[in-house]
Motif scaffolding. Sequence first.
Motif, PDB file in Angstrom:
ATOM      1  N   SER A   1       0.844  -1.188   0.000  1.00 37.35           N
ATOM      2  CA  SER A   1       0.000   0.000   0.000  1.00 37.35           C
ATOM      3  C   SER A   1       0.880   1.239   0.000  1.00 37.35           C
ATOM      4  N   ILE A   2       1.540   1.458  -1.126  1.00 38.91           N
ATOM      5  CA  ILE A   2       2.432   2.601  -1.293  1.00 38.91           C
ATOM      6  C   ILE A   2       1.842   3.513  -2.355  1.00 38.91           C
ATOM      7  N   ALA A   3       1.866   4.817  -2.076  1.00 32.73           N
ATOM      8  CA  ALA A   3       1.266   5.769  -3.010  1.00 32.73           C
ATOM      9  C   ALA A   3       2.045   7.075  -3.010  1.00 32.73           C
ATOM     10  N   ASN A   4       1.749   7.912  -3.990  1.00 27.69           N
ATOM     11  CA  ASN A   4       2.315   9.248  -4.079  1.00 27.69           C
ATOM     12  C   ASN A   4       1.234  10.262  -3.754  1.00 27.69           C
ATOM     13  N   VAL A   5       1.573  11.280  -2.983  1.00 32.47           N
ATOM     14  CA  VAL A   5       0.621  12.324  -2.619  1.00 32.47           C
ATOM     15  C   VAL A   5       0.447  13.260  -3.813  1.00 32.47           C
ATOM     16  N   ILE A   6      -0.812  13.486  -4.188  1.00 35.57           N
ATOM     17  CA  ILE A   6      -1.139  14.375  -5.298  1.00 35.57           C
ATOM     18  C   ILE A   6      -1.540  15.747  -4.771  1.00 35.57           C
ATOM     19  N   ALA A   7      -2.352  15.773  -3.720  1.00 36.47           N
ATOM     20  CA  ALA A   7      -2.807  17.035  -3.124  1.00 36.47           C
ATOM     21  C   ALA A   7      -3.160  16.809  -1.661  1.00 36.47           C
ATOM     22  N   VAL A   8      -3.101  17.881  -0.874  1.00 36.66           N
ATOM     23  CA  VAL A   8      -3.355  17.809   0.561  1.00 36.66           C
ATOM     24  C   VAL A   8      -4.412  18.849   0.931  1.00 36.66           C
ATOM     25  N   GLY A   9      -5.378  18.453   1.770  1.00 32.53           N
ATOM     26  CA  GLY A   9      -6.414  19.372   2.236  1.00 32.53           C
ATOM     27  C   GLY A   9      -5.848  20.484   3.105  1.00 32.53           C
TER      28      GLY A   9
ATOM     29  N   GLU B   1      -6.734  21.658   5.990  1.00 30.53           N
ATOM     30  CA  GLU B   1      -6.715  21.476   7.447  1.00 30.53           C
ATOM     31  C   GLU B   1      -5.771  20.366   7.909  1.00 30.53           C
ATOM     32  N   CYS B   2      -4.979  19.788   7.007  1.00 31.62           N
ATOM     33  CA  CYS B   2      -4.041  18.733   7.395  1.00 31.62           C
ATOM     34  C   CYS B   2      -2.955  19.314   8.290  1.00 31.62           C
ATOM     35  N   THR B   3      -2.666  18.598   9.374  1.00 28.66           N
ATOM     36  CA  THR B   3      -1.685  19.078  10.342  1.00 28.66           C
ATOM     37  C   THR B   3      -0.335  18.381  10.213  1.00 28.66           C
ATOM     38  N   SER B   4      -0.260  17.358   9.376  1.00 26.17           N
ATOM     39  CA  SER B   4       1.013  16.648   9.200  1.00 26.17           C
ATOM     40  C   SER B   4       1.891  17.421   8.221  1.00 26.17           C
ATOM     41  N   SER B   5       3.097  16.938   8.037  1.00 28.10           N
ATOM     42  CA  SER B   5       4.045  17.607   7.134  1.00 28.10           C
ATOM     43  C   SER B   5       3.936  17.082   5.702  1.00 28.10           C
ATOM     44  N   LEU B   6       2.829  16.424   5.370  1.00 26.03           N
ATOM     45  CA  LEU B   6       2.666  15.882   4.021  1.00 26.03           C
ATOM     46  C   LEU B   6       2.581  17.004   2.993  1.00 26.03           C
ATOM     47  N   LYS B   7       3.184  16.747   1.842  1.00 24.85           N
ATOM     48  CA  LYS B   7       3.106  17.696   0.739  1.00 24.85           C
ATOM     49  C   LYS B   7       3.076  16.931  -0.578  1.00 24.85           C
ATOM     50  N   GLU B   8       2.804  17.629  -1.644  1.00 28.42           N
ATOM     51  CA  GLU B   8       2.726  17.047  -2.968  1.00 28.42           C
ATOM     52  C   GLU B   8       4.009  16.286  -3.295  1.00 28.42           C
ATOM     53  N   ASN B   9       3.867  15.151  -3.956  1.00 27.33           N
ATOM     54  CA  ASN B   9       4.967  14.281  -4.408  1.00 27.33           C
ATOM     55  C   ASN B   9       5.631  13.471  -3.304  1.00 27.33           C
ATOM     56  N   ASP B  10       5.125  13.533  -2.057  1.00 29.47           N
ATOM     57  CA  ASP B  10       5.647  12.652  -1.012  1.00 29.47           C
ATOM     58  C   ASP B  10       5.241  11.219  -1.326  1.00 29.47           C
ATOM     59  N   ARG B  11       6.085  10.285  -0.934  1.00 27.29           N
ATOM     60  CA  ARG B  11       5.794   8.859  -1.091  1.00 27.29           C
ATOM     61  C   ARG B  11       5.401   8.326   0.275  1.00 27.29           C
ATOM     62  N   VAL B  12       4.219   7.686   0.360  1.00 28.76           N
ATOM     63  CA  VAL B  12       3.668   7.291   1.655  1.00 28.76           C
ATOM     64  C   VAL B  12       3.195   5.841   1.658  1.00 28.76           C
ATOM     65  N   ILE B  13       3.022   5.308   2.868  1.00 30.86           N
ATOM     66  CA  ILE B  13       2.398   4.000   3.086  1.00 30.86           C
ATOM     67  C   ILE B  13       1.083   4.277   3.800  1.00 30.86           C
ATOM     68  N   TYR B  14       0.006   3.644   3.332  1.00 35.27           N
ATOM     69  CA  TYR B  14      -1.314   3.898   3.909  1.00 35.27           C
ATOM     70  C   TYR B  14      -1.998   2.592   4.284  1.00 35.27           C
ATOM     71  N   LYS B  15      -3.013   2.694   5.151  1.00 29.70           N
ATOM     72  CA  LYS B  15      -3.783   1.516   5.538  1.00 29.70           C
ATOM     73  C   LYS B  15      -4.482   0.963   4.306  1.00 29.70           C
ATOM     74  N   GLU B  16      -4.346  -0.336   4.115  1.00 30.65           N
ATOM     75  CA  GLU B  16      -4.754  -0.977   2.869  1.00 30.65           C
ATOM     76  C   GLU B  16      -6.205  -0.765   2.463  1.00 30.65           C
ATOM     77  N   TYR B  17      -7.150  -0.897   3.366  1.00 31.06           N
ATOM     78  CA  TYR B  17      -8.551  -0.845   2.973  1.00 31.06           C
ATOM     79  C   TYR B  17      -9.233   0.466   3.342  1.00 31.06           C
ATOM     80  N   SER B  18      -8.490   1.540   3.445  1.00 29.98           N
ATOM     81  CA  SER B  18      -9.086   2.819   3.812  1.00 29.98           C
ATOM     82  C   SER B  18      -9.180   3.727   2.591  1.00 29.98           C
ATOM     83  N   GLY B  19      -9.966   4.777   2.728  1.00 30.10           N
ATOM     84  CA  GLY B  19     -10.103   5.753   1.662  1.00 30.10           C
ATOM     85  C   GLY B  19     -11.214   5.425   0.692  1.00 30.10           C
ATOM     86  N   THR B  20     -11.451   6.364  -0.205  1.00 26.82           N
ATOM     87  CA  THR B  20     -12.473   6.234  -1.236  1.00 26.82           C
ATOM     88  C   THR B  20     -11.799   6.292  -2.593  1.00 26.82           C
ATOM     89  N   LYS B  21     -12.021   5.266  -3.404  1.00 21.65           N
ATOM     90  CA  LYS B  21     -11.417   5.222  -4.730  1.00 21.65           C
ATOM     91  C   LYS B  21     -12.249   6.047  -5.708  1.00 21.65           C
TER      92      LYS B  21
END
Length: 86
Positions: free
Chosen positions: A35-43, A45-65
């Motif tokens: 479950s590896i992905a690239n960040v395209i955009a960030v809301g 109100e996000c409080t983390s240091s995530l930004k565009e083009n970051d490479r992340v690991i996410y919970k496998e069955y979460s989110g909306t496709k």
Amino acid sequence: MIKPLHKFVLIKKEEKENKTASGIVLSTEKKEVPSIANVIAVGDECTSSLKENDRVIYKEYSGTKVTVDDQDYIVIDEKDIIAKFE
């Protein structure tokens, strides 16, 4: 383009190459896909240091496709991203 709202993050899952170095195509049956992905955009109100083009690991069955212009994305809550590559 899609702009996530609140504490949501738009990610695009990495596609794993299914070929060997010599060009042999490998089967994907019962093979775990990370479950590896690239960040395209960030809301806003996000409080983390995530930004565009970051490479992340996410919970496998979460989110909306969602599919936009034949591209597959996942809109995921910021808290469901569990790690960031540095």
